[in-house]
Design a protein around this motif. Sequence first.
Motif, PDB file in Angstrom:
ATOM      1  N   PHE A   1      47.299  47.784  31.261  1.00  0.00           N
ATOM      2  CA  PHE A   1      47.770  48.817  32.198  1.00  0.00           C
ATOM      3  C   PHE A   1      49.049  48.641  32.438  1.00  0.00           C
ATOM      4  O   PHE A   1      49.459  49.136  33.516  1.00  0.00           O
ATOM      5  N   VAL A   2      50.206  48.166  31.644  1.00  0.00           N
ATOM      6  CA  VAL A   2      51.367  48.297  31.748  1.00  0.00           C
ATOM      7  C   VAL A   2      51.731  49.599  32.150  1.00  0.00           C
ATOM      8  O   VAL A   2      51.438  50.728  31.133  1.00  0.00           O
ATOM      9  N   GLY A   3      52.547  50.166  32.988  1.00  0.00           N
ATOM     10  CA  GLY A   3      52.979  51.477  33.220  1.00  0.00           C
ATOM     11  C   GLY A   3      52.195  52.108  34.285  1.00  0.00           C
ATOM     12  O   GLY A   3      52.528  53.235  35.062  1.00  0.00           O
ATOM     13  N   GLU A   4      50.985  51.318  34.553  1.00  0.00           N
ATOM     14  CA  GLU A   4      50.165  51.915  35.844  1.00  0.00           C
ATOM     15  C   GLU A   4      50.427  51.325  37.150  1.00  0.00           C
ATOM     16  O   GLU A   4      51.215  50.160  37.290  1.00  0.00           O
ATOM     17  N   ASN A   5      50.365  51.999  38.188  1.00  0.00           N
ATOM     18  CA  ASN A   5      50.460  51.699  39.393  1.00  0.00           C
ATOM     19  C   ASN A   5      49.342  50.722  40.098  1.00  0.00           C
ATOM     20  O   ASN A   5      48.336  50.761  39.680  1.00  0.00           O
ATOM     21  N   CYS A   6      49.759  49.596  40.766  1.00  0.00           N
ATOM     22  CA  CYS A   6      48.589  48.818  41.370  1.00  0.00           C
ATOM     23  C   CYS A   6      49.050  48.244  42.587  1.00  0.00           C
ATOM     24  O   CYS A   6      50.099  48.317  43.093  1.00  0.00           O
ATOM     25  N   GLU A   7      48.072  47.709  43.069  1.00  0.00           N
ATOM     26  CA  GLU A   7      48.376  47.053  44.774  1.00  0.00           C
ATOM     27  C   GLU A   7      47.787  45.483  44.387  1.00  0.00           C
ATOM     28  O   GLU A   7      46.698  45.251  43.972  1.00  0.00           O
ATOM     29  N   LEU A   8      48.668  44.585  44.626  1.00  0.00           N
ATOM     30  CA  LEU A   8      48.273  42.993  44.453  1.00  0.00           C
ATOM     31  C   LEU A   8      48.660  42.293  45.845  1.00  0.00           C
ATOM     32  O   LEU A   8      49.579  42.630  46.587  1.00  0.00           O
ATOM     33  N   ILE A   9      47.764  41.328  45.977  1.00  0.00           N
ATOM     34  CA  ILE A   9      47.842  40.374  46.868  1.00  0.00           C
ATOM     35  C   ILE A   9      48.068  38.893  46.467  1.00  0.00           C
ATOM     36  O   ILE A   9      47.255  38.518  45.488  1.00  0.00           O
ATOM     37  N   SER A  10      48.909  38.236  47.044  1.00  0.00           N
ATOM     38  CA  SER A  10      49.343  36.951  46.419  1.00  0.00           C
ATOM     39  C   SER A  10      48.644  35.742  47.223  1.00  0.00           C
ATOM     40  O   SER A  10      48.237  36.120  48.240  1.00  0.00           O
ATOM     41  N   THR A  11      48.788  34.512  46.625  1.00  0.00           N
ATOM     42  CA  THR A  11      48.197  33.512  47.437  1.00  0.00           C
ATOM     43  C   THR A  11      49.063  33.114  48.436  1.00  0.00           C
ATOM     44  O   THR A  11      48.865  31.848  48.975  1.00  0.00           O
TER      45      THR A  11
ATOM     46  N   ARG B   1      56.209  37.412  52.176  1.00  0.00           N
ATOM     47  CA  ARG B   1      55.605  38.529  51.471  1.00  0.00           C
ATOM     48  C   ARG B   1      54.157  38.317  50.977  1.00  0.00           C
ATOM     49  O   ARG B   1      54.083  37.233  50.018  1.00  0.00           O
ATOM     50  N   ARG B   2      52.999  38.727  51.150  1.00  0.00           N
ATOM     51  CA  ARG B   2      51.780  38.530  50.286  1.00  0.00           C
ATOM     52  C   ARG B   2      51.479  39.619  49.567  1.00  0.00           C
ATOM     53  O   ARG B   2      50.573  39.720  48.544  1.00  0.00           O
ATOM     54  N   LYS B   3      51.671  40.873  49.975  1.00  0.00           N
ATOM     55  CA  LYS B   3      51.236  42.248  49.344  1.00  0.00           C
ATOM     56  C   LYS B   3      52.412  42.988  48.746  1.00  0.00           C
ATOM     57  O   LYS B   3      53.349  43.079  49.112  1.00  0.00           O
ATOM     58  N   TYR B   4      51.928  43.631  47.418  1.00  0.00           N
ATOM     59  CA  TYR B   4      53.014  44.155  46.843  1.00  0.00           C
ATOM     60  C   TYR B   4      52.337  45.653  46.248  1.00  0.00           C
ATOM     61  O   TYR B   4      51.115  45.550  46.044  1.00  0.00           O
ATOM     62  N   ALA B   5      53.098  46.433  46.186  1.00  0.00           N
ATOM     63  CA  ALA B   5      52.786  47.867  45.523  1.00  0.00           C
ATOM     64  C   ALA B   5      53.787  48.476  44.610  1.00  0.00           C
ATOM     65  O   ALA B   5      54.962  48.372  45.006  1.00  0.00           O
ATOM     66  N   GLY B   6      53.268  48.618  43.439  1.00  0.00           N
ATOM     67  CA  GLY B   6      54.199  49.071  42.337  1.00  0.00           C
ATOM     68  C   GLY B   6      53.840  49.441  41.041  1.00  0.00           C
ATOM     69  O   GLY B   6      52.514  49.223  40.717  1.00  0.00           O
ATOM     70  N   LYS B   7      54.559  49.581  40.183  1.00  0.00           N
ATOM     71  CA  LYS B   7      54.049  49.538  38.706  1.00  0.00           C
ATOM     72  C   LYS B   7      54.332  48.359  37.934  1.00  0.00           C
ATOM     73  O   LYS B   7      55.049  47.641  38.119  1.00  0.00           O
ATOM     74  N   ILE B   8      53.084  48.278  36.834  1.00  0.00           N
ATOM     75  CA  ILE B   8      53.304  47.012  36.211  1.00  0.00           C
ATOM     76  C   ILE B   8      54.320  47.260  35.025  1.00  0.00           C
ATOM     77  O   ILE B   8      54.184  48.051  34.068  1.00  0.00           O
ATOM     78  N   ALA B   9      55.352  46.524  35.154  1.00  0.00           N
ATOM     79  CA  ALA B   9      56.405  46.687  34.292  1.00  0.00           C
ATOM     80  C   ALA B   9      56.407  45.747  32.941  1.00  0.00           C
ATOM     81  O   ALA B   9      56.410  46.281  31.764  1.00  0.00           O
ATOM     82  N   ALA B  10      55.578  44.817  33.244  1.00  0.00           N
ATOM     83  CA  ALA B  10      55.422  43.797  32.002  1.00  0.00           C
ATOM     84  C   ALA B  10      54.514  42.648  32.282  1.00  0.00           C
ATOM     85  O   ALA B  10      54.355  42.573  33.435  1.00  0.00           O
ATOM     86  N   ALA B  11      53.711  42.161  31.439  1.00  0.00           N
ATOM     87  CA  ALA B  11      52.657  41.274  31.502  1.00  0.00           C
ATOM     88  C   ALA B  11      52.738  40.240  30.311  1.00  0.00           C
ATOM     89  O   ALA B  11      52.754  40.799  29.222  1.00  0.00           O
ATOM     90  N   THR B  12      52.660  38.980  30.570  1.00  0.00           N
ATOM     91  CA  THR B  12      52.698  37.811  29.398  1.00  0.00           C
ATOM     92  C   THR B  12      51.399  37.357  29.825  1.00  0.00           C
ATOM     93  O   THR B  12      50.555  37.530  30.420  1.00  0.00           O
ATOM     94  N   GLU B  13      51.289  36.107  29.144  1.00  0.00           N
ATOM     95  CA  GLU B  13      50.029  35.218  29.354  1.00  0.00           C
ATOM     96  C   GLU B  13      49.876  34.547  30.554  1.00  0.00           C
ATOM     97  O   GLU B  13      49.074  34.055  31.169  1.00  0.00           O
TER      98      GLU B  13
END
Length: 207
Positions: A142-152, A157-169
């Motif tokens: 889903f690179v290029g799609e918008n998402c909402e992320l919560i970190s540990t 900052r714990r919450k992020y909202a934006g577009k998935i620009a890149a993803a690796t393993e």
Amino acid sequence: CIIPFARGRVLSLPEDRCAAEAASLAAQGYKEIVVTGIEIASWGKNLKNGKTLIDALEAVAPQHDVDIVDVELVGATKAPCVRVRIEGAEGQSLSLNDVTANTKWVGDVIEELDPISSSYTLEVSSPGMARPLRRPCDFARFVGENCELISTATEGRRKYAGKIAAATETNVTLELEDGESVTLDFSDVKKCKLKPTYDFKPAKEGK
């Protein structure tokens, strides 16, 4: 104490998750880590031979040509609800009939593992538009799609909202709504889901 009820059913965090979170905190400079829980004596009771519910379902899913998107346990402690989201093995959407047909084997796997001591409700469904992302391959797809992320993260900052620009393993990079970008290791991602875009504009005449 009402905390266990307020937070819902208590589940054991697998050892590899504990180790990954400890390693992440150590990399951030933390010198001491205290491991605790609401019911320490109950740790591991919902795990069978170290196998989690999602592990058990993923092991059987290929036999039915489906993929396990996410598993969630919600609701009250005495009557929880197990939500299992599935899609086709190639990422295709499933019809209502397909979902219904897969419900039986999902239920059989859960009964065999027996992770819940009380009665529960099983809900099997498609992931929907706000699809959960939990594996590196999900983020890459889903690179290029918008998402909402919560970190540990426990600080900052714990919450992020934006577009998935890149993803690796090992990590994912987001282009945030404020124009900045951030890269997070998957071990630091607690929860993430797609952020659907709804178009409520009326269709133009003639189209």
